[in-house]
Design an enzyme around this catalytic site. Structure first.
Site, PDB file in Angstrom:
ATOM      1  N   SER A   1      -7.045 -60.842  36.302  1.00 39.01           N
ATOM      2  CA  SER A   1      -7.738 -61.975  36.598  1.00 39.01           C
ATOM      3  C   SER A   1      -8.972 -61.793  37.392  1.00 39.01           C
ATOM      4  CB  SER A   1      -6.818 -62.716  37.561  1.00 39.01           C
ATOM      5  OG  SER A   1      -5.482 -63.169  37.122  1.00 39.01           O
TER       6      SER A   1
ATOM      7  N   HIS B   1      -0.714 -61.522  31.224  1.00 39.13           N
ATOM      8  CA  HIS B   1       0.354 -62.457  31.874  1.00 39.13           C
ATOM      9  C   HIS B   1       1.414 -63.055  30.783  1.00 39.13           C
ATOM     10  CE1 HIS B   1      -2.406 -62.659  35.512  1.00 39.13           C
ATOM     11  NE2 HIS B   1      -1.698 -61.620  35.697  1.00 39.13           N
TER      12      HIS B   1
ATOM     13  N   ARG C   1      -0.037 -52.196  34.281  1.00 41.82           N
ATOM     14  CA  ARG C   1      -1.159 -51.608  33.267  1.00 41.82           C
ATOM     15  C   ARG C   1      -1.695 -50.190  33.488  1.00 41.82           C
ATOM     16  NH1 ARG C   1      -5.483 -54.898  34.910  1.00 41.82           N
ATOM     17  NH2 ARG C   1      -4.379 -54.384  37.115  1.00 41.82           N
TER      18      ARG C   1
ATOM     19  N   LYS D   1      -6.004 -64.432  49.996  1.00 46.78           N
ATOM     20  CA  LYS D   1      -6.641 -63.650  49.092  1.00 46.78           C
ATOM     21  C   LYS D   1      -7.890 -64.742  48.583  1.00 46.78           C
ATOM     22  CE  LYS D   1      -3.627 -60.421  46.650  1.00 46.78           C
ATOM     23  NZ  LYS D   1      -3.144 -60.302  45.191  1.00 46.78           N
TER      24      LYS D   1
END
Lengths: 163, 163, 163, 163, 163, 163
Positions: D128, D17, D90, D41
């Site tokens: 993450s 990030h 990614r 989430k």
């Protein structure tokens, strides 16, 4: 001033390309369209013809300039003091290839950044090679390319290109 | 009567192709196999040879007809009053290319619908070009193509094709 | 008579789903929409509500019927003497999952054939879960679902679903 | 002035990030990092904690601001008069999901443009959720996140998050 | 003794190839690098030149041998009593093609097993064809290939290859 | 002695898993099957039950051992002095996820090497979660799992698992 370079073969320019040009011209101060003069790909149109077609269809966008180039993209960009490459993505295959090219360009010049834009979904099936294929088979191409250059493409197809 | 068209190069027809022909012939009233006469791809077999091989291996399926065609697929389909294209998918790469072709065909004729069938997993690694490559290198191809046409392929490979 | 089954959660039905229903109804004699009664997925709407919404938006298509089902899809299909599954594909991820499901269904019943249709590119970003997400965040959903059911969705979202 | 918004969960911010923040801050006049306050989430860190961590690790980049937001991204962007979304890619899976989000955001606000940047290949495996998983299993995370926030993450993991 | 074969064109060998050679040589007792003598691909270097370059850059790895081969890979492997193929994967496209090749090789010899290794992410954008393209356009290739063979490549490029 | 570790959830072991165990046991001197004790995934079977099922179905392969583990895979491997991870790949999605895991493991321990094997195409649609789903819906699972453990799975499904 933020200057972005949008490189490609543009053999010929399609509605999908023109969409990317328009949208990137809203975000960057100037967009340089770089027409790759790559004879190994046996293009239908000469680099000059391709530059002229893009100039014609993008004539109403003020901050766009069009040039042909050969050699490394990162060297072409230095002329314009640009560190931003714009690429349109349509499919996963584009994504993979363009990712590799972006990493390559970053390794050739670490200051260069590539930004990818999605091709609008209504243009996602259009490519220069399909335009040429359809035209060769006698199909209509008016949904795929700007109407200003249809005649030029049809004429060139009939004459078999400049090869 | 629902008529589907299954287009391709079939250079030569493989067990994977034959599987798609058989399965689609169970669903549609008639299946037209369309052999693309595309000389740019430098096929090993002439269009007529390819038509004959498919006729031979599909001779026990009543509702299948085989024809060569050139030009746009959507124009070929009009002759048979067909609005359904059948395509076999093996891999993600097939998927992407065929998706673009399906969108292209829909833009050329909005009434045309493309249906994709999965190639049976046991045929997922077979392609016409691999069959030719293996035969050229002296490997056995009896697992990849219907046995009726093995001799024909071997003979053609030895003679270097009709090119 | 060729009967196809189009299974899904339809929680709720979107413009993309409706597009697949319309297009498959042109090709098959009858299309059975099968609403999966899968409580493990914690749907927003009850199976009956989902059936009713599809009936409402597809009311002008004569050869479409809508039912809820639980259990294996291949068992549901036997009731209708159907051997054809219709699935819409939007993305590579869909493709992979649906390919596995098709192989699974074929292993559970070898007579069953799955046909994949491309979702029209203008619906390629629409999914039931995104519709619910946008509605929850207060965005407009009129481009994503048939207008007949917008009120129903908005009301349900405000009430937090039947969970 | 060209203002770009870089939205995400950042639970917690990773080296990947931070790399995107740094690189986009070179191209745009201002970069707004938007921390999505999405309780569904079940994040490990509160939105405020996530904002603080990003502010700490990006403190040496002048033209970056960090805010939490809830609701639609396109509404958040209007506050800053921004029409540019930045996203890092990614993998192919990222690509597919982000493509759909970009099309969704364009349909919610046609003026909004999404630009994708490649995550540097050396960060391509960092997410993450993997950072949290490795930390929970007792592995070192100093290669994955800026060193300023390692203690904070380790402490939070031991306490089981704010859930 | 476990002997693995690492086949490829190696036209020329890159840092990515060398990385795979080194890593597989740690796991297997012997690694045979098989240089495919495929003239149809119009290689820049002769098979002998390619063998010599690999021998030079891998000279410090004891359990590596390098040979050129033509014909089927499974036949080449029999000479060494090897039943293990090593392949490096960089991208999804590699994955699809190599998967098909692995299935093909398994059908030609069921005892043969293919193991895939990830190319290190820092080499993920390097391919032999890109090395040649960059060198042709006058760019530096010292980050892409072992330094021992840079001169050789530059010289060959200037002379236009052995074609 | 070359020792490989094949990690996974194996909830329950499938014919696809067993195929990978058998094939890797031919290449490596010993194969350690590592059953991940990850309660966050809410497995149907306890780690001990999963270990027992694998031991039962792999009892005829001499060089295979089965253990449960928790914590980091790279730590588990150290106990056996193993530096090789074996993973089976079925699809592109597997590929992406496993690639990231392999890079993560390499960053946690640079000596560790991951080798990917293709799942045999006839098992490519089988996953532990699909086996459970089909069993729950009353379908037969004898094509998907070794027959020795069918009763065990059916019994557990009826009882709702150990959760």
């Amino acid at each position: 001033m933020k200057i972005a370079v949008y490189p490609g073969s543009f053999d010929p320019v399609t509605n999908g390309h023109l969409d990317v040009i328009k949208r990137s011209a809203k975000v960057f101060d100037k967009v340089i369209v770089g027409v790759l003069d790559n004879m190994a790909k046996k293009p239908l149109f000469t680099p000059d013809e391709r530059v002229d077609m893009i100039k014609k269809v993008a004539s109403d966008i003020e901050n766009v300039e069009v040039y042909a180039f050969s050699g490394l993209l990162v060297d072409f960009m230095k002329q314009f003091d640009s560190a931003v490459i714009i690429k349109g993505l349509r499919t996963i295959s584009d994504f993979e290839y363009e990712f590799q090219m972006a990493l390559l360009n970053k390794s050739l010049n670490p200051d260069v950044e590539t930004f990818f834009m999605m091709t609008d979904s209504k243009y996602s099936y259009i490519s220069s090679s399909m335009v040429k294929e359809v035209a060769r088979l006698g199909g209509g191409i008016d949904e795929f390319v700007p109407c200003d250059i249809i005649k030029e493409i049809d004429k060139k197809i009939k004459n078999g290109g400049h090869r």
